[in-house]
Motif scaffolding. Structure first.
Motif, short mmCIF file in Angstrom:
data_model
loop_
_atom_site.label_atom_id
_atom_site.label_comp_id
_atom_site.label_asym_id
_atom_site.label_seq_id
_atom_site.Cartn_x
_atom_site.Cartn_y
_atom_site.Cartn_z
N LEU A 171 0.12 5.31 0.95
CA LEU A 171 -0.79 6.40 1.31
C LEU A 171 -0.28 7.76 0.90
CD1 LEU A 171 -3.29 7.26 2.95
CD2 LEU A 171 -1.93 7.62 4.89
N THR A 175 -5.04 6.08 -1.74
CA THR A 175 -4.08 5.09 -1.45
C THR A 175 -4.08 4.22 -2.83
OG1 THR A 175 -4.92 4.78 0.80
CG2 THR A 175 -3.91 2.71 0.10
N SER A 183 0.86 -0.98 0.01
CA SER A 183 0.00 0.02 -0.02
C SER A 183 0.84 1.19 -0.06
CB SER A 183 -0.96 0.11 1.30
OG SER A 183 -1.73 -1.16 1.29
#
Length: 120
Positions: free
Chosen positions: A23, A77, A21
């Motif tokens: 952000l 994200t 991931s």
């Protein structure tokens, strides 16, 4: 102030899966091109996957069919789903973003600090 923070790296056995991931913060609009890059020890930085504002995607041949890039604009994200991992996928993985450039070379204006992926 734009910031990209990756997470989700780790150690996995060959054939396994990991989900990365990234952000993103500081962008004033969602029409941003985002990408994943990786760099293995002693090797050059390599473009892995790109996603553009209309969600079209591009993949490096080495990961096509195994990796999936996606984004959640509401959560700011970027994701990279990695399946059927191989030892040659071992590298530091970086996310990158740019307001205009959407290619597979590292001309992106912003890049995160990276997250390590190790496949044994």
């Amino acid at each position: 102030h734009v910031q990209l923070v990756e997470s989700g790296g780790g150690a996995v056995q060959a054939g396994g899966s990991l989900n990365l991931s990234c952000l993103a913060s500081g962008f004033t609009r969602s029409s941003v091109c985002m990408a994943w890059f990786r760099q293995a020890p002693g090797k050059e930085l390599e473009g892995v996957a790109v996603i553009v504002s209309d969600d079209r995607t591009t993949y490096a041949e080495s990961v096509s069919g195994r990796f999936t890039i996606s984004r959640d604009n509401d959560k700011n994200t970027l994701f990279l789903e990695m399946n059927s991992l191989k030892p040659e996928d071992t590298a530091m993985y970086y996310c990158a973003a740019d307001l205009g450039y959407c290619g597979m070379d590292m001309f992106y204006s912003y890049r995160g600090q990276g997250t390590q992926v190790t496949v044994s």
